[in-house]
Design a protein around this motif. Structure first.
Motif, PDB file in Angstrom:
ATOM      1  N   SER A 267     -35.311 -38.716  30.043  1.00  0.00           N
ATOM      2  CA  SER A 267     -34.978 -37.417  29.889  1.00  0.00           C
ATOM      3  C   SER A 267     -34.928 -36.882  31.783  1.00  0.00           C
ATOM      4  O   SER A 267     -33.595 -36.119  32.199  1.00  0.00           O
ATOM      5  CB  SER A 267     -36.128 -36.089  29.672  1.00  0.00           C
ATOM      6  OG  SER A 267     -37.466 -36.289  30.275  1.00  0.00           O
ATOM      7  N   ILE A 268     -35.379 -37.482  32.194  1.00  0.00           N
ATOM      8  CA  ILE A 268     -35.522 -37.113  33.902  1.00  0.00           C
ATOM      9  C   ILE A 268     -34.499 -37.963  34.009  1.00  0.00           C
ATOM     10  O   ILE A 268     -32.964 -37.710  35.201  1.00  0.00           O
ATOM     11  CB  ILE A 268     -36.412 -37.664  35.146  1.00  0.00           C
ATOM     12  CG1 ILE A 268     -37.943 -36.600  34.320  1.00  0.00           C
ATOM     13  CG2 ILE A 268     -36.651 -37.442  36.149  1.00  0.00           C
ATOM     14  CD1 ILE A 268     -39.032 -36.403  34.480  1.00  0.00           C
ATOM     15  N   GLN A 269     -34.019 -38.776  34.082  1.00  0.00           N
ATOM     16  CA  GLN A 269     -32.923 -40.181  34.473  1.00  0.00           C
ATOM     17  C   GLN A 269     -31.886 -39.933  34.274  1.00  0.00           C
ATOM     18  O   GLN A 269     -30.249 -39.648  34.884  1.00  0.00           O
ATOM     19  CB  GLN A 269     -33.207 -42.095  33.149  1.00  0.00           C
ATOM     20  CG  GLN A 269     -32.347 -42.357  33.863  1.00  0.00           C
ATOM     21  CD  GLN A 269     -31.411 -42.925  32.940  1.00  0.00           C
ATOM     22  OE1 GLN A 269     -30.399 -42.153  32.337  1.00  0.00           O
ATOM     23  NE2 GLN A 269     -29.341 -43.449  33.569  1.00  0.00           N
TER      24      GLN A 269
ATOM     25  N   ASN B  30     -28.465 -31.472  23.619  1.00  0.00           N
ATOM     26  CA  ASN B  30     -29.321 -32.946  22.338  1.00  0.00           C
ATOM     27  C   ASN B  30     -30.645 -32.521  23.683  1.00  0.00           C
ATOM     28  O   ASN B  30     -32.037 -32.765  22.584  1.00  0.00           O
ATOM     29  CB  ASN B  30     -28.605 -33.970  22.733  1.00  0.00           C
ATOM     30  CG  ASN B  30     -29.321 -35.063  22.087  1.00  0.00           C
ATOM     31  OD1 ASN B  30     -30.243 -35.558  22.705  1.00  0.00           O
ATOM     32  ND2 ASN B  30     -28.911 -34.421  20.444  1.00  0.00           N
ATOM     33  N   LEU B  31     -30.309 -32.306  24.675  1.00  0.00           N
ATOM     34  CA  LEU B  31     -32.178 -31.898  25.521  1.00  0.00           C
ATOM     35  C   LEU B  31     -32.559 -31.486  24.865  1.00  0.00           C
ATOM     36  O   LEU B  31     -33.879 -30.733  25.004  1.00  0.00           O
ATOM     37  CB  LEU B  31     -31.878 -32.663  26.836  1.00  0.00           C
ATOM     38  CG  LEU B  31     -33.194 -32.908  27.830  1.00  0.00           C
ATOM     39  CD1 LEU B  31     -33.197 -34.632  27.499  1.00  0.00           C
ATOM     40  CD2 LEU B  31     -32.614 -33.086  29.605  1.00  0.00           C
ATOM     41  N   GLU B  32     -32.198 -30.056  25.050  1.00  0.00           N
ATOM     42  CA  GLU B  32     -32.239 -29.030  25.244  1.00  0.00           C
ATOM     43  C   GLU B  32     -33.083 -29.090  23.608  1.00  0.00           C
ATOM     44  O   GLU B  32     -34.277 -28.078  23.079  1.00  0.00           O
ATOM     45  CB  GLU B  32     -31.011 -27.861  24.885  1.00  0.00           C
ATOM     46  CG  GLU B  32     -31.565 -26.557  24.450  1.00  0.00           C
ATOM     47  CD  GLU B  32     -32.816 -25.577  24.560  1.00  0.00           C
ATOM     48  OE1 GLU B  32     -33.332 -24.502  23.905  1.00  0.00           O
ATOM     49  OE2 GLU B  32     -33.163 -25.644  25.606  1.00  0.00           O
ATOM     50  N   ALA B  33     -31.798 -29.485  21.867  1.00  0.00           N
ATOM     51  CA  ALA B  33     -32.662 -29.573  21.114  1.00  0.00           C
ATOM     52  C   ALA B  33     -33.825 -30.375  20.699  1.00  0.00           C
ATOM     53  O   ALA B  33     -34.526 -29.348  19.820  1.00  0.00           O
ATOM     54  CB  ALA B  33     -31.923 -29.791  19.948  1.00  0.00           C
TER      55      ALA B  33
ATOM     56  N   GLN C 229     -40.988 -25.216  22.699  1.00  0.00           N
ATOM     57  CA  GLN C 229     -40.334 -25.060  24.313  1.00  0.00           C
ATOM     58  C   GLN C 229     -38.480 -25.195  24.464  1.00  0.00           C
ATOM     59  O   GLN C 229     -38.068 -26.132  24.062  1.00  0.00           O
ATOM     60  CB  GLN C 229     -41.226 -25.065  25.372  1.00  0.00           C
ATOM     61  CG  GLN C 229     -42.269 -24.648  25.268  1.00  0.00           C
ATOM     62  CD  GLN C 229     -43.397 -25.047  26.218  1.00  0.00           C
ATOM     63  OE1 GLN C 229     -43.167 -24.324  27.324  1.00  0.00           O
ATOM     64  NE2 GLN C 229     -44.280 -26.352  25.584  1.00  0.00           N
ATOM     65  N   SER C 230     -37.708 -24.410  25.013  1.00  0.00           N
ATOM     66  CA  SER C 230     -36.286 -24.628  25.862  1.00  0.00           C
ATOM     67  C   SER C 230     -37.112 -24.905  26.897  1.00  0.00           C
ATOM     68  O   SER C 230     -37.294 -25.003  27.530  1.00  0.00           O
ATOM     69  CB  SER C 230     -35.338 -23.437  25.431  1.00  0.00           C
ATOM     70  OG  SER C 230     -35.925 -22.394  24.032  1.00  0.00           O
ATOM     71  N   ILE C 231     -36.223 -26.346  27.603  1.00  0.00           N
ATOM     72  CA  ILE C 231     -36.341 -25.952  28.708  1.00  0.00           C
ATOM     73  C   ILE C 231     -35.706 -24.776  29.525  1.00  0.00           C
ATOM     74  O   ILE C 231     -34.666 -24.073  28.946  1.00  0.00           O
ATOM     75  CB  ILE C 231     -34.039 -27.845  29.316  1.00  0.00           C
ATOM     76  CG1 ILE C 231     -33.156 -27.577  28.548  1.00  0.00           C
ATOM     77  CG2 ILE C 231     -35.151 -28.803  27.900  1.00  0.00           C
ATOM     78  CD1 ILE C 231     -32.043 -27.911  29.079  1.00  0.00           C
ATOM     79  N   ARG C 232     -35.264 -25.482  30.394  1.00  0.00           N
ATOM     80  CA  ARG C 232     -34.572 -24.084  31.465  1.00  0.00           C
ATOM     81  C   ARG C 232     -34.049 -24.477  32.656  1.00  0.00           C
ATOM     82  O   ARG C 232     -33.687 -25.731  33.611  1.00  0.00           O
ATOM     83  CB  ARG C 232     -36.728 -23.670  32.022  1.00  0.00           C
ATOM     84  CG  ARG C 232     -37.383 -23.037  31.671  1.00  0.00           C
ATOM     85  CD  ARG C 232     -38.330 -22.840  31.422  1.00  0.00           C
ATOM     86  NE  ARG C 232     -38.904 -21.379  32.885  1.00  0.00           N
ATOM     87  CZ  ARG C 232     -39.455 -21.628  33.995  1.00  0.00           C
ATOM     88  NH1 ARG C 232     -41.453 -22.115  33.746  1.00  0.00           N
ATOM     89  NH2 ARG C 232     -39.612 -20.925  35.211  1.00  0.00           N
TER      90      ARG C 232
END
Length: 341
Positions: free
Chosen positions: A255-257, A308-311, A319-322
């Motif tokens: 995710s961070i990558q 996709n990361l949000e889903a 929670q949702s990503i910000r």
């Protein structure tokens, strides 16, 4: 922040037909009077209107109960308030119906027996309404959960396919080998480190593709290796700043990558304007922030990375990503995971 309560009144044919059936059956079979007479027709009208008002009012009470007392939090409390609300409302409307019938058709003396009978009927109506509507509601929720699970499965499948494509992306491999060929003779020590970091990145990708979450420390180790490769390619024009307070926390793999890759992909990088990357934790969120200097030429992109990361985060953490953007910076916050998924 909790959304404001809203209710949309909609006339449904099934509700109207049900009220009409009830309005016809009760006066016809349970009230002795001449069929087709004015009194009979007025009785049908009163019974139909009364039953329809009880139905629509009960739907409104159900919506209120779902808003203030969601069944996910307390099923008992939800059912108690819903039964009580519909019971009181049905009793009131039935009394009004009796008074209207008394005024239009035939006088009715409201005695204790009538009140008890009215309360019993109201209680039965409340139970029937709740059994029907809560059953329909739970069935719809079940169908919705199946649809969401299938959607998530498709999104995860797309994510894995996209991840596999990126793992074997000939452009990334070509760029890496081109950089390696440029330094292997000029700086063998740097070339050796470059090969080691490249192998570390690929090994991490292959080892963690199927995992649901990974330690933040492991993700940061591969991000540092990935940034080393980028700095060799861009001649140290990427400045990375780390401030990780909870390395034992968990994140979704790669995710961070992905966020670092997006920052490099969509921003202009030069000697005068190096790319500044800051990765830090605040409370239960890990932030990936980069200086913002978008490329003037639009970069080809599938457009599903952040979506996709949000889903996935919404499914696994609730929670949702910000995502926050200013004139000079762009940052994405990922919720930290503390428990096993």
């Amino acid at each position: 922040m909790k959304e404001r309560f809203s209710y949309r009144f909609r006339v449904k044919i099934t509700a109207v037909l049900g009220a009409c059936c009830f309005g016809i059956v009760v006066p016809t079979f349970y009230v002795p009077m001449e069929l087709g007479s004015t009194a009979h027709l007025l009785s049908i009208l009163v019974a139909t209107v009364t039953s329809y008002v009880i139905w629509e009012g009960s739907k409104f009470i159900q919506a209120l109960t779902l808003y203030f007392f969601p069944w996910e939090k307390s099923l008992t409390q939800h059912l108690v308030y819903e039964v009580l609300g519909i019971f009181l409302f049905s009793s009131l409307i039935l009394i009004c119906g009796i008074l209207l019938y008394s005024r239009l058709v035939s006088s009715v003396l409201i005695t204790a027996g009538v009140i008890v009978q009215n309360g019993f009927v109201s209680f039965l109506l409340a139970l029937l309404f709740i059994a029907f509507n809560e059953g329909a509601f739970l069935f719809n929720q079940w169908k919705q959960s199946l649809l969401e699970q299938e959607k998530l499965r498709q999104e995860n499948l797309v994510a894995r396919v996209e991840g596999l494509k990126k793992q074997l992306d000939p452009h990334f491999l070509f760029n890496s080998l081109s950089v390696l060929s440029g330094v292997v003779y000029q700086d063998p020590a740097l070339a050796d480190r470059y090969i080691s970091k490249l192998a570390q990145v690929y090994r991490y990708v292959l080892d963690h593709t199927e995992e649901k979450q990974v330690p933040l420390s492991a993700e940061m180790a591969v991000v540092e290796a990935y940034c080393f490769l980028l700095n060799v390619r861009f001649y140290n024009k990427i400045q990375m700043h780390l401030r990780i307070a909870t390395p034992a926390a968990q994140v979704l793999p790669l995710s961070i990558q992905l966020l670092v890759e997006n920052a490099v992909k969509h921003n202009y990088i030069s000697e005068e304007h190096p790319l500044s990357l800051s990765i830090y934790t605040e409370e239960q969120v890990v932030w990936v922030e980069n200086s913002l200097r978008r490329k003037t030429v639009k970069v080809p992109s599938s457009g599903i990375g952040l979506q996709n990361l949000e889903a996935r985060y919404r499914y696994f953490t609730g929670q949702s990503i910000r995502i926050e953007e200013t004139a000079d910076t762009f940052r994405v916050g990922l919720p930290l995971l503390n428990d096993s998924l």
